[in-house]
Design an enzyme around this catalytic site. Structure first.
Site, PDB file in Angstrom:
ATOM      1  N   CYS A   2       0.831  -1.203   0.000  1.00  0.00           N
ATOM      2  CA  CYS A   2       0.000   0.000   0.000  1.00  0.00           C
ATOM      3  C   CYS A   2       0.873   1.263   0.000  1.00  0.00           C
ATOM      4  O   CYS A   2       1.987   1.252   0.525  1.00  0.00           O
ATOM      5  CB  CYS A   2      -0.872   0.033   1.231  1.00  0.00           C
ATOM      6  SG  CYS A   2      -1.913  -1.423   1.376  1.00  0.00           S
ATOM      7  N   ARG A  27       5.068   0.657  -6.145  1.00  0.00           N
ATOM      8  CA  ARG A  27       4.995  -0.219  -4.972  1.00  0.00           C
ATOM      9  C   ARG A  27       4.052  -1.393  -5.197  1.00  0.00           C
ATOM     10  O   ARG A  27       4.069  -2.351  -4.446  1.00  0.00           O
ATOM     11  CB  ARG A  27       4.511   0.585  -3.761  1.00  0.00           C
ATOM     12  CG  ARG A  27       5.478   1.653  -3.316  1.00  0.00           C
ATOM     13  CD  ARG A  27       4.830   2.577  -2.322  1.00  0.00           C
ATOM     14  NE  ARG A  27       4.587   1.933  -1.046  1.00  0.00           N
ATOM     15  CZ  ARG A  27       5.429   1.909  -0.026  1.00  0.00           C
ATOM     16  NH1 ARG A  27       6.599   2.493  -0.151  1.00  0.00           N
ATOM     17  NH2 ARG A  27       5.126   1.322   1.104  1.00  0.00           N
ATOM     18  N   TRP A  75      -2.975  -2.530  -1.789  1.00  0.00           N
ATOM     19  CA  TRP A  75      -2.549  -3.853  -2.250  1.00  0.00           C
ATOM     20  C   TRP A  75      -3.292  -4.827  -1.351  1.00  0.00           C
ATOM     21  O   TRP A  75      -3.025  -4.911  -0.149  1.00  0.00           O
ATOM     22  CB  TRP A  75      -1.038  -3.977  -2.091  1.00  0.00           C
ATOM     23  CG  TRP A  75      -0.452  -5.207  -2.691  1.00  0.00           C
ATOM     24  CD1 TRP A  75      -0.190  -5.428  -4.015  1.00  0.00           C
ATOM     25  CD2 TRP A  75      -0.037  -6.382  -1.996  1.00  0.00           C
ATOM     26  NE1 TRP A  75       0.350  -6.670  -4.178  1.00  0.00           N
ATOM     27  CE2 TRP A  75       0.457  -7.282  -2.962  1.00  0.00           C
ATOM     28  CE3 TRP A  75      -0.029  -6.775  -0.665  1.00  0.00           C
ATOM     29  CZ2 TRP A  75       0.954  -8.538  -2.633  1.00  0.00           C
ATOM     30  CZ3 TRP A  75       0.461  -8.028  -0.337  1.00  0.00           C
ATOM     31  CH2 TRP A  75       0.953  -8.890  -1.316  1.00  0.00           C
ATOM     32  N   ASN A 101      -1.464   1.494   5.916  1.00  0.00           N
ATOM     33  CA  ASN A 101      -0.576   0.498   5.313  1.00  0.00           C
ATOM     34  C   ASN A 101      -0.147  -0.439   6.436  1.00  0.00           C
ATOM     35  O   ASN A 101       0.371   0.013   7.444  1.00  0.00           O
ATOM     36  CB  ASN A 101       0.634   1.202   4.687  1.00  0.00           C
ATOM     37  CG  ASN A 101       1.665   0.220   4.158  1.00  0.00           C
ATOM     38  OD1 ASN A 101       1.391  -0.970   4.010  1.00  0.00           O
ATOM     39  ND2 ASN A 101       2.861   0.710   3.868  1.00  0.00           N
ATOM     40  N   GLY A 102      -0.386  -1.732   6.275  1.00  0.00           N
ATOM     41  CA  GLY A 102      -0.023  -2.689   7.315  1.00  0.00           C
ATOM     42  C   GLY A 102      -1.167  -3.652   7.562  1.00  0.00           C
ATOM     43  O   GLY A 102      -2.109  -3.723   6.769  1.00  0.00           O
ATOM     44  N   GLU A 488      18.544 -16.177  -9.970  1.00  0.00           N
ATOM     45  CA  GLU A 488      18.128 -14.798 -10.216  1.00  0.00           C
ATOM     46  C   GLU A 488      17.617 -14.634 -11.647  1.00  0.00           C
ATOM     47  O   GLU A 488      16.624 -13.945 -11.887  1.00  0.00           O
ATOM     48  CB  GLU A 488      19.307 -13.853  -9.922  1.00  0.00           C
ATOM     49  CG  GLU A 488      19.048 -12.383 -10.171  1.00  0.00           C
ATOM     50  CD  GLU A 488      17.900 -11.792  -9.366  1.00  0.00           C
ATOM     51  OE1 GLU A 488      17.385 -12.440  -8.452  1.00  0.00           O
ATOM     52  OE2 GLU A 488      17.493 -10.655  -9.695  1.00  0.00           O
ATOM     53  N   LYS A 492      13.911 -13.295 -12.439  1.00  0.00           N
ATOM     54  CA  LYS A 492      13.643 -12.107 -13.265  1.00  0.00           C
ATOM     55  C   LYS A 492      12.688 -12.449 -14.389  1.00  0.00           C
ATOM     56  O   LYS A 492      11.731 -11.737 -14.653  1.00  0.00           O
ATOM     57  CB  LYS A 492      14.930 -11.553 -13.892  1.00  0.00           C
ATOM     58  CG  LYS A 492      15.831 -10.676 -13.099  1.00  0.00           C
ATOM     59  CD  LYS A 492      15.312  -9.384 -12.593  1.00  0.00           C
ATOM     60  CE  LYS A 492      14.549  -9.529 -11.305  1.00  0.00           C
ATOM     61  NZ  LYS A 492      15.246  -9.362 -10.069  1.00  0.00           N
ATOM     62  N   GLU A 495       9.023 -13.200 -13.133  1.00  0.00           N
ATOM     63  CA  GLU A 495       8.237 -12.103 -12.582  1.00  0.00           C
ATOM     64  C   GLU A 495       7.834 -11.077 -13.635  1.00  0.00           C
ATOM     65  O   GLU A 495       6.762 -10.495 -13.527  1.00  0.00           O
ATOM     66  CB  GLU A 495       8.894 -11.458 -11.363  1.00  0.00           C
ATOM     67  CG  GLU A 495      10.203 -10.778 -11.589  1.00  0.00           C
ATOM     68  CD  GLU A 495      10.821 -10.263 -10.291  1.00  0.00           C
ATOM     69  OE1 GLU A 495      10.111 -10.060  -9.307  1.00  0.00           O
ATOM     70  OE2 GLU A 495      12.045 -10.059 -10.296  1.00  0.00           O
ATOM     71  N   HIS A 511      19.505 -34.853 -11.109  1.00  0.00           N
ATOM     72  CA  HIS A 511      18.707 -35.338  -9.979  1.00  0.00           C
ATOM     73  C   HIS A 511      17.230 -35.002 -10.145  1.00  0.00           C
ATOM     74  O   HIS A 511      16.494 -35.034  -9.176  1.00  0.00           O
ATOM     75  CB  HIS A 511      19.251 -34.762  -8.673  1.00  0.00           C
ATOM     76  CG  HIS A 511      20.656 -35.183  -8.402  1.00  0.00           C
ATOM     77  ND1 HIS A 511      20.980 -36.392  -7.838  1.00  0.00           N
ATOM     78  CD2 HIS A 511      21.840 -34.572  -8.696  1.00  0.00           C
ATOM     79  CE1 HIS A 511      22.296 -36.507  -7.755  1.00  0.00           C
ATOM     80  NE2 HIS A 511      22.835 -35.411  -8.282  1.00  0.00           N
ATOM     81  N   LYS A 610       6.609  -3.751  -4.839  1.00  0.00           N
ATOM     82  CA  LYS A 610       8.027  -3.398  -4.770  1.00  0.00           C
ATOM     83  C   LYS A 610       8.586  -3.656  -3.386  1.00  0.00           C
ATOM     84  O   LYS A 610       9.721  -4.067  -3.222  1.00  0.00           O
ATOM     85  CB  LYS A 610       8.193  -1.915  -5.147  1.00  0.00           C
ATOM     86  CG  LYS A 610       9.633  -1.425  -5.122  1.00  0.00           C
ATOM     87  CD  LYS A 610      10.466  -2.097  -6.189  1.00  0.00           C
ATOM     88  CE  LYS A 610      11.919  -1.713  -6.154  1.00  0.00           C
ATOM     89  NZ  LYS A 610      12.747  -2.697  -6.878  1.00  0.00           N
TER      90      LYS A 610
END
Ligand code: F6R
Length: 615
Positions: A2, A27, A75, A101-102, A488, A492, A495, A511, A610
């Site tokens: 948020c 965000r 969010w 926010n929270g 990574e 990337k 996402e 394996h 974010k």
């Protein structure tokens, strides 16, 4: 997560808040809303979707007069992303409005109590409970009502509270979720971070956990436990332009291309080479005054805490730290660490690595480590963030705001920052000789320039990306520090392009993952020359035998690999551990170009935030 923006004492306050919300879009959010006092009541406009949709709704209102407003990008946590769940929320009696926010952990108990009292709720959110609790306490003094409410709340919050009965005041409060206050000439702003404040003022107060503040035009009175506390603004040096796209189509691409500059800036004034090779390089660490050389000599173990991309940087960092300091180092997901009853003692150095400095799990793991008596060193980008403030020492990445949701420049900066710390610790502990220290310090200083060469191959990487844009799956394989890079690269790609991608240590291929390889499976190998090169070539052969499509990131002078791979990205990488930084860039570009070729919104991928300020 948020985003909050609030303004008081400023002409066109609603417009200022809406623009601020737009600058917080990075965000991540799914609905938005704004409130202002109007004729002794509250005017609230909300919309599911983007801030642009909210703006179109607000255009139908007369917003010329209000000098006070607050807004929010949500969010979703409690309840789906519908207009009725968007903030601001209002108490049932219409006297109090809140943006938050929270997460309020005890909201169900509080809601039950209020419901029994006859309060009816319009949303599924925990925030609406806060508005009603403040209304319950409100007898004319808004600050007092908020201060009486906060002890009832378990959980986390950054809050802005508004009442039409006090139109010249906003109350803000913070517990574990960030809130910055901007002080201007005759006006005051508040926001979840400094980005919306920069166009208006550079004087910023970062509210501390447990603090409450009364904002009036041009003033801010901060309190803790009912007592006034000094409020000393910091001067923000980021340019507003730095937070914009600078001519690139997306923040992600801009941030990828910024890496040579950010890496050079990191060591400016921090690393000085001697005139001759018979002296040591100097490592200047201005945020580590609390941690003495004697302390570093006594460290028995290093724990690196992070999430996501930052965790991959820690995996690389572990190799650097162990090699140069001879201290065993363990990267840990902060989320697991905090609930595992980890074995800690004061000789364990904890390094928390985070771009935002606000990741909830990392913040809580930091607190746990400090309670166990460990020193915490934070490797952070955002100045004044919660983790930076709570740590015993801070190494700032200094790479400017990272707006693209997918972390790029912060990743390479984290690796370089950990390398810098490793060299400094090795120097203090006498575990690295001068010749080696000088060689590695020069590598660090030269890495930015090395990236320029790799970035020049952007059009070539784009052409490769076009060939794989329709892939349904992707494998990324590497060994040694190539393994975290493979993780990574896969992160990337998935996402930003929504292609399912997996990263593995190439040694793990036999394996399990090899079962997936056929003519439809692209497999990217990090295949730079070095200790494990022959083993990687063996893995490439195995994929080739099963008709997998092979993309290799290879050393510039490798003459053999193009016989095995379908596509090769050559990079000039010949300085051991610095190769991780060099490899990151083609991986980022590949993900970016595949995603844009598929028409994806790379700067704001769906479902992602974010800064992950909830668990
Ligand atoms: C991926 C990404 C996330 C973050 C993670 C930690 O591109 O950005 O995985 O790396 O959420 O965030 P910070 O570094 O802010 O703690």
């Amino acid at each position: 997560m948020c985003g909050i923006v609030a303004a008081i004492g400023i002409p066109n306050a609603v417009g200022v808040v809406l623009d601020g919300l737009a600058s917080l879009e990075y965000r991540g959010y799914d609905s938005a809303g704004v409130a202002w006092p109007e004729n002794g009541a509250l005017r609230i406009v909300r919309a599911a979707g983007r801030v642009s949709e909210l703006k179109s709704k607000v255009e139908t209102c007369d917003t010329t007069t209000p000098e006070t407003a607050m807004g929010h990008t949500r969010w979703a946590t409690h309840g789906p992303p519908l207009e009725r769940n968007a903030h601001p929320h209002v108490s049932a009696d219409g006297r109090i409005s809140v943006v938050h926010n929270g997460i309020i952990d005890n909201y169900a108990t509080l809601k039950e109590r209020l419901t029994k009292k006859g309060v009816s709720f319009k949303s599924d959110t925990d925030t609406e409970i806060v508005a009603n609790l403040v209304a319950e306490q409100f007898t004319g003094d808004l600050l007092q009502a908020v201060e009486a409410t906060l002890p009832l709340l378990d959980g986390t919050y950054a809050l802005v509270v508004m009442s039409p009965q006090c139109p010249d005041m906003l109350i803000v409060a913070r517990k574990s979720s960030p809130l910055a206050i901007g002080l201007g000439d005759g006006f005051t702003l508040a926001a979840s971070d400094a980005v919306p404040l920069i166009p208006h003022t550079r004087k910023v107060v970062f509210l501390e956990d447990g603090q409450v503040a009364a904002l009036t035009a041009g003033r801010c009175e901060v309190r803790r436990d009912g007592q006034a506390v000094p409020c000393i603004p910091a001067e923000i040096t980021w340019s507003a332009e730095a937070a914009m796209k600078n001519g690139y189509p997306h923040y992600m691409l801009k941030e990828i291309h910024e890496q040579p500059v950010t890496l050079e800036a990191m060591f400016r004034n921090r690393l000085r080479l001697p005139r001759t090779d018979d002296a040591d390089p100097e490592f200047m660490l201005d945020g580590l005054e609390n941690l003495s050389d004697d302390y570093f000599r006594g460290v028995s173990r290093i724990v690196l805490l992070a999430q996501g991309t930052a965790y991959h940087a820690c995996m690389v960092g572990r190799n650097l730290l162990e090699r140069t300091t001879h201290i065993p180092a363990y990267p840990e997901y902060a989320a697991d660490f905090r609930y595992r009853d980890p074995i800690l003692d004061p000789s364990v150095l904890v390094i928390a690595v985070t771009q935002s400095g606000e990741t909830m799990d990392t913040l809580h793991a930091v607190r746990l480590a400090r309670e166990a008596g460990c020193n915490v060193l934070a490797v952070v980008n955002v100045v004044g963030s919660s983790i930076a403030r709570e740590a015993d020492g801070v190494f700032y990445l200094n790479c400017g705001p990272e707006i693209g949701v997918a972390s790029t420049k912060a990743f390479t900066a984290m690796i370089a920052g950990l390398y810098f710390l490793a060299l400094r610790l090795g120097q203090v502990r006498g575990t690295i000789n001068r010749q080696e220290l000088l060689r590695r310090a020069r590598d660090l200083l030269g890495v930015g320039a090395r990236l320029n060469g790799i970035l020049a191959s952007d059009p070539y990487i784009r052409a490769i990306a076009n060939r794989y844009r329709n892939a349904a799956n992707f494998l990324f394989l590497g060994r040694g520090t190539g393994w975290p890079l493979a993780l990574e690269g896969a992160l990337k790609l998935k996402e930003v392009s929504y292609i399912h991608a997996e990263g593995y240590d190439a040694a793990e291929m036999k394996h399990g993952p090899i079962a997936l390889v056929d003519e439809n499976m692209p497999v990217l190998f990090i295949a730079l020359q070095g200790r494990r090169y022959d083993k990687i070539i063996g893995n490439i052969q195995e994929v080739r035998a099963r008709k997998g499509k092979i993309i290799a990131i290879a050393s510039h002078d490798d003459r053999e690999i193009d016989k095995l791979a379908d596509d090769v990205i050559y990079i000039r990488a010949d300085s051991g551990i610095m190769n991780s930084i060099c490899c990151a860039v083609p991986l980022q570009l590949l993900a970016y170009h595949i995603a844009t070729a598929r028409g994806c919104d790379v700067d704001k991928p769906k479902n992602l935030a974010k800064s992950v300020t909830v668990e």
